[in-house]
Motif scaffolding. Structure first.
Motif, PDB file in Angstrom:
ATOM      1  N   GLY A  13       0.624  -1.535  -0.659  1.00  0.00           N
ATOM      2  CA  GLY A  13      -0.096   0.109  -0.167  1.00  0.00           C
ATOM      3  C   GLY A  13       0.740   1.530   0.301  1.00  0.00           C
ATOM      4  N   ILE A  14       0.415   2.098   0.938  1.00  0.00           N
ATOM      5  CA  ILE A  14       0.964   3.926   0.759  1.00  0.00           C
ATOM      6  C   ILE A  14       2.347   2.982   1.224  1.00  0.00           C
ATOM      7  CG2 ILE A  14      -0.983   5.309   1.064  1.00  0.00           C
ATOM      8  CD1 ILE A  14      -0.483   5.194   3.617  1.00  0.00           C
ATOM      9  N   GLY A  15       2.998   2.166   1.793  1.00  0.00           N
ATOM     10  CA  GLY A  15       4.787   2.107   2.670  1.00  0.00           C
ATOM     11  C   GLY A  15       5.638   1.981   1.381  1.00  0.00           C
ATOM     12  N   GLY A 282      -1.512   1.888   8.470  1.00  0.00           N
ATOM     13  CA  GLY A 282      -1.208   0.608   7.789  1.00  0.00           C
ATOM     14  C   GLY A 282      -0.855   1.370   5.686  1.00  0.00           C
ATOM     15  N   SER A 283      -1.534  -0.065   5.853  1.00  0.00           N
ATOM     16  CA  SER A 283      -1.423  -0.317   4.343  1.00  0.00           C
ATOM     17  C   SER A 283      -2.152   1.072   3.748  1.00  0.00           C
ATOM     18  CB  SER A 283      -1.125  -1.109   3.604  1.00  0.00           C
ATOM     19  OG  SER A 283      -2.424  -2.489   3.676  1.00  0.00           O
ATOM     20  N   ALA A 284      -3.458   1.423   3.642  1.00  0.00           N
ATOM     21  CA  ALA A 284      -4.514   2.454   3.554  1.00  0.00           C
ATOM     22  C   ALA A 284      -4.396   2.476   1.894  1.00  0.00           C
ATOM     23  CB  ALA A 284      -3.528   3.790   4.141  1.00  0.00           C
ATOM     24  N   ASP A 286      -7.133   2.573   0.437  1.00  0.00           N
ATOM     25  CA  ASP A 286      -8.045   3.725  -0.151  1.00  0.00           C
ATOM     26  C   ASP A 286      -7.437   4.408  -0.819  1.00  0.00           C
ATOM     27  OD1 ASP A 286      -7.577   4.201   2.619  1.00  0.00           O
ATOM     28  OD2 ASP A 286      -9.069   6.134   2.746  1.00  0.00           O
ATOM     29  N   ILE A 287      -6.236   4.942  -0.218  1.00  0.00           N
ATOM     30  CA  ILE A 287      -5.266   6.466  -1.018  1.00  0.00           C
ATOM     31  C   ILE A 287      -3.831   6.115  -2.240  1.00  0.00           C
ATOM     32  CG2 ILE A 287      -6.473   8.051   0.281  1.00  0.00           C
ATOM     33  CD1 ILE A 287      -3.408   7.649   2.175  1.00  0.00           C
ATOM     34  N   MET A 288      -3.500   4.709  -1.532  1.00  0.00           N
ATOM     35  CA  MET A 288      -2.736   4.508  -2.497  1.00  0.00           C
ATOM     36  C   MET A 288      -1.984   4.602  -3.895  1.00  0.00           C
ATOM     37  SD  MET A 288      -2.578   0.191  -2.951  1.00  0.00           S
ATOM     38  CE  MET A 288      -1.252  -0.321  -3.804  1.00  0.00           C
ATOM     39  N   ALA A 293      -0.238  10.059   0.663  1.00  0.00           N
ATOM     40  CA  ALA A 293      -0.057   9.490   1.791  1.00  0.00           C
ATOM     41  C   ALA A 293       0.782  10.609   2.715  1.00  0.00           C
ATOM     42  CB  ALA A 293       0.270   8.229   1.530  1.00  0.00           C
ATOM     43  N   ASN A 294       0.698  10.659   3.738  1.00  0.00           N
ATOM     44  CA  ASN A 294       0.702  11.798   4.634  1.00  0.00           C
ATOM     45  C   ASN A 294       2.388  11.195   4.266  1.00  0.00           C
ATOM     46  OD1 ASN A 294       2.262  13.611   6.182  1.00  0.00           O
ATOM     47  ND2 ASN A 294       0.136  13.969   7.586  1.00  0.00           N
ATOM     48  N   PRO A 295       3.295  11.357   4.537  1.00  0.00           N
ATOM     49  CA  PRO A 295       4.974  10.743   4.818  1.00  0.00           C
ATOM     50  C   PRO A 295       5.595  11.066   6.168  1.00  0.00           C
ATOM     51  CG  PRO A 295       4.984  13.000   3.470  1.00  0.00           C
ATOM     52  CD  PRO A 295       4.018  12.682   3.570  1.00  0.00           C
TER      53      PRO A 295
HETATM   54  P1  ATP Z   1      -3.427  -2.156   7.977  1.00  0.00           P
HETATM   55  O1  ATP Z   1      -5.052  -2.749   7.250  1.00  0.00           O
HETATM   56  O2  ATP Z   1      -2.648  -2.276   6.750  1.00  0.00           O
HETATM   57  O3  ATP Z   1      -3.803  -1.354   9.549  1.00  0.00           O
HETATM   58  P2  ATP Z   1      -5.785   0.217   6.985  1.00  0.00           P
HETATM   59  O4  ATP Z   1      -5.417   0.346   5.561  1.00  0.00           O
HETATM   60  O5  ATP Z   1      -6.357  -0.545   7.917  1.00  0.00           O
HETATM   61  O6  ATP Z   1      -4.807  -0.620   7.458  1.00  0.00           O
HETATM   62  P3  ATP Z   1      -4.655   2.667   8.081  1.00  0.00           P
HETATM   63  O7  ATP Z   1      -4.434   2.619   6.736  1.00  0.00           O
HETATM   64  O8  ATP Z   1      -3.751   1.989   9.697  1.00  0.00           O
HETATM   65  O9  ATP Z   1      -5.132   0.808   8.214  1.00  0.00           O
HETATM   66  O10 ATP Z   1      -5.195   3.603   8.317  1.00  0.00           O
HETATM   67  C1  ATP Z   1      -6.718   3.703   8.153  1.00  0.00           C
HETATM   68  C2  ATP Z   1      -7.128   4.983   7.468  1.00  0.00           C
HETATM   69  O11 ATP Z   1      -6.221   5.796   7.653  1.00  0.00           O
HETATM   70  C3  ATP Z   1      -6.879   4.742   5.542  1.00  0.00           C
HETATM   71  O12 ATP Z   1      -7.728   3.918   5.716  1.00  0.00           O
HETATM   72  C4  ATP Z   1      -6.705   6.152   5.635  1.00  0.00           C
HETATM   73  O13 ATP Z   1      -7.236   6.990   4.719  1.00  0.00           O
HETATM   74  C5  ATP Z   1      -5.629   6.625   6.487  1.00  0.00           C
HETATM   75  N1  ATP Z   1      -4.328   6.856   6.702  1.00  0.00           N
HETATM   76  C6  ATP Z   1      -3.697   5.681   7.277  1.00  0.00           C
HETATM   77  N2  ATP Z   1      -2.464   6.686   7.081  1.00  0.00           N
HETATM   78  C7  ATP Z   1      -2.124   7.557   6.537  1.00  0.00           C
HETATM   79  C8  ATP Z   1      -1.351   8.437   5.942  1.00  0.00           C
HETATM   80  N3  ATP Z   1      -0.175   7.963   6.287  1.00  0.00           N
HETATM   81  N4  ATP Z   1      -1.540   9.173   5.221  1.00  0.00           N
HETATM   82  C9  ATP Z   1      -3.181   9.610   4.650  1.00  0.00           C
HETATM   83  N5  ATP Z   1      -4.390   9.103   5.158  1.00  0.00           N
HETATM   84  C10 ATP Z   1      -3.621   7.485   6.380  1.00  0.00           C
END
Ligand code: ATP
Length: 361
Positions: A13-15, A282-284, A286-288, A293-295
């Motif tokens: 994902g955004i990683g 996490g890998s987020a 939805d925005i990858m 992504a916010n770095p």
């Molecule tokens: P995982 O299953 O890998 O933990 P996830 O998508 O369920 O991932 P996160 O990525 O931790 O959960 O975060 C949830 C939401 O917060 C994301 O779907 C995203 O919309 C937002 N988010 C998280 N990190 C960022 C970021 N670095 N920049 C912008 N939005 C972020």
């Protein structure tokens, strides 16, 4: 000149966006400081690797990391692979393989961030959560039998050892001692869990005797959530078990304004193995792939890495650059209510590093 060998594992994902961004700012700070060099090696482990090879990382993957000075990790998570496989097959494999038993999670409200607690001033929230990272609720002990039958049974056994509890609490007291307020809150649940958590409490009392200059108290984990919201200034360093700290640190990240900002370090305090630094998000998916992504969580993780490597001046300078950027709403990404892109935030941090005087270390 010192040379540090850094492994980068962007993961999923955004990683894949925030880790290259962190590498860019680290290269910029190394060039600016001219006191050390960084040698990166990138590893393509994660969900895509699993699709090709059936595993998240190679069997002997730890050997490729062993000689590194530190690891910068993105995230592990894939919509097509169960979460317990992505977690245990990569991140936990490294954390446990390298006995990174202390997980640290600093939390502050950075300049310019609109945090949700309206009565909380930025100076009221300055915490470091120390999470036990090797045993407890996530020790992996348990089993499942008679699957699909009415008599199906499953257990996850929380294993706490005296060695494991002593070493994490000693680490937490030491960290508390190094901070200006010299204050530690030990999170527990010994009212309901009457074996391991009672031992945890007893060991806390024992270790506390080694640190007479640290003021400490105990708090039940449920009460701790309310205290974080209602009396944030009453907390400083916080020590908790693997599961409790996992939950409390997501709350902490949210109270500080965004999941996209919070960093973490998986530390081997004895330095037998490389320690690993990563944003807590996490890998987020939805925005990858959109550059949104916010770095900052990865940049702050890079600050923790520089501190761990023994480069406090570089760490302080990078932190100053991060705070300069968060203070400017035009450089806020979507998670902070802005429209800035990953690349713009990265560029702004690099420009600040190139132009500003480093702080006195
Ligand atoms: P995982 O299953 O890998 O933990 P996830 O998508 O369920 O991932 P996160 O990525 O931790 O959960 O975060 C949830 C939401 O917060 C994301 O779907 C995203 O919309 C937002 N988010 C998280 N990190 C960022 C970021 N670095 N920049 C912008 N939005 C972020």
């Amino acid at each position: 000149m010192k040379n540090y060998r850094i492994a980068t594992i962007p993961g999923d994902g955004i990683g894949k966006e925030v880790i290259p961004a962190a590498r860019t700012v680290l290269e910029s700070i190394a060039a600016q400081q001219n006191a050390f060099s960084l040698e990166f090696e990138d590893f393509d482990w994660g969900g895509d690797y699993h699709r090709k090879h059936g595993v998240m990382m190679p069997e002997n993957g730890l050997d490729a990391l062993r000689q590194k000075d530190a690891i910068l990790f993105g995230s592990a998570g894939d919509p097509d692979i169960p979460d317990h496989i992505t977690l245990w097959g990569l991140r936990l494999k490294i954390c446990q393989g390298f006995d990174q038993y202390a997980n640290i999670r600093p939390t502050r409200i950075l300049p310019g961030i609109d945090a949700p607690l309206k009565r909380c001033r930025p100076q009221d929230l300055d915490w470091v959560i120390v999470r036990e990272n090797s045993e407890g609720e996530y020790s992996g002990v348990g089993g499942r039998v008679h699957q699909g039958h009415p008599i199906e049974a499953a257990t996850d056994v929380s294993v706490m050892t005296r060695v494991g509890v002593e070493r994490i609490l000693r680490f937490a007291f030491k960290l508390a001692q190094s901070r200006p307020r010299r204050q530690l809150t030990v999170i527990t649940k010994s009212n309901a869990q009457r074996h391991a958590m009672v031992m945890w409490d007893e060991i806390a009392t024992e270790i506390a005797r080694e640190f007479p200059d640290v003021t400490w108290d105990k708090e039940l984990v449920d009460a701790a959530t309310a205290r974080m919201v209602n009396r944030p200034a009453s907390l400083d360093t916080i020590a908790a078990t693997n599961l409790h700290a996992d939950i409390l640190s997501d709350l902490a990240a949210a109270l500080a304004g965004s999941l996209g900002i919070a960093p973490t370090g998986n530390i081997d305090p004895e330095r037998r193995y490389p320690s690993m630094f990563e944003p807590i998000h996490g890998s987020a998916f939805d925005i990858m792939g959109k550059g949104l992504a916010n770095p900052v969580g990865s940049f702050w993780s890079a600050v923790l890495m520089l501190e761990h490597l023994g480069e406090p001046a570089a760490a302080a300078h990078l932190m100053q650059a991060i705070e300069h950027v968060t203070a400017n709403p035009a450089l806020h990404t979507g998670d902070l209510g802005g429209t800035a892109k990953t690349a713009e935030v990265t560029r702004a941090v690099c420009e600040f590093l190139a132009s500003a005087q480093p702080p006195v270390a």
